[in-house]
Design an enzyme around this catalytic site. Sequence first.
Site: not given
Ligand SMILES: *Cc1c(COP(=O)(O)O)cnc(C)c1O
Length: 415
Positions: A190, A218, A249
Amino acid sequence: MAYSDKVRGQYEDTLQGIKDAGIFKTERFIHSSQAADIEVEFPTGSELKKVINMCANNYLGLSSHPEVIKAAHEGLDTRGYGMSSVRFICGTQDIHRELEKVVTEFLGTEDTILFPSCMDANAGVFEAILNEEDVMISDRLVHASIIDGIRLCSAMHDTFKHSNMQHLESKLQLHADKRQKVVITDGVFSMDGDTAKLDEMAALCEKYDAMLFVDESHSSGFIGKTGRGTHEKYGIMGKVDIITTTFGKGLGGASGGCVSGRKELVEMCRQKARPYLFSNTIAPVVVSGVLKVFDLISTNTERRDKLETNTAYWRKGLDELGFVLKEGDTPIVPVMLFNAKLSQDFSRDLYDEGIYAIGFFFPVVPNGQARIRTQISAGHEIHHLDKALAAFKKVGEKHGILGLSKQEIIAKYGL
Ligand SMILES: *Cc1c(COP(=O)(O)O)cnc(C)c1O
């Protein structure tokens, strides 16, 4: 009640220390729904300002999509607001199981289990499937939630240098005697927007009889020709043993996550994963929205195609203006500024120009690698990107960094 002045003072001092170090986080209040155009109150108490959002994880532009909202409304009407239960007591509706099947089909895996979030999926999965006889070998830049999951698991932990396949292979040889070996990586990282070398990793896992774990938070919905993820991009669908991902996301942006993969591993999570057993089920309204998201992105690739076109346009535009970018082809496009203060000044100046993009610096990224991380969305139109490019040009000129190399920016601003 035992919150003495002494205790309060200790916390006040700690918080002051965070402020003095320049890493105190403040929230900015958005008064609109999440989209390319948002209305922001910043600083708190100031008048609302209309800005273009260039830093959301709203990759597919589905966070406020009318059909998703409509589906969520229908879910609310037919299945109610909350389940007041964890899954295995009385928190499973037919739509929860339906979503698990849809995700399985989309990702090309054997089975799926929903979690309240991907953070919870990562926190629960390792402990559920591994023990002291096993080893977890993770890339050094994996997401914080994976690191927490590793901490909660009794298996041995080792790391390999970021995306360094020789180093990974040496670790697989070193741990050849372990019962289970799991290689752990993010699909798309990310902070830099780079992609794991999944084809090479899958080959190494095969050679050394290790399982492959990929966090696709992502990636899911837009990486690969039909948006299935990094495994599609590298032509290894069906070869990743464990995928975790978020619905928070690209996939609508509300909340929820899952573990998807080999059916025995998913079943182990259903029996043992603590965030699954002890935290509330995903709300029906969210499940209904996510089902619509999968419906939209499974039937055509329009949105991920538009995201790809937007990303190429944005990268080319910034490159031609003379910014230093992190190389890659994902919608995460970091504009490198190196100096922490410059990243904050730059972000503030962009905001004045109507562009919302946050500057990141240590400890979120390594020291001396401060940046503005931009994220492109299928919700952006070309006029959004053009306006943002004009603002980057103006602010870049103001700070005199257009056309400068990394070394020249560092010479001018220091680290
Ligand atoms: C955002 C993210 C998470 C967490 O996701 P949530 O559903 O918001 O808890 C986990 N792993 C990665 C790689 C992320 O970018």
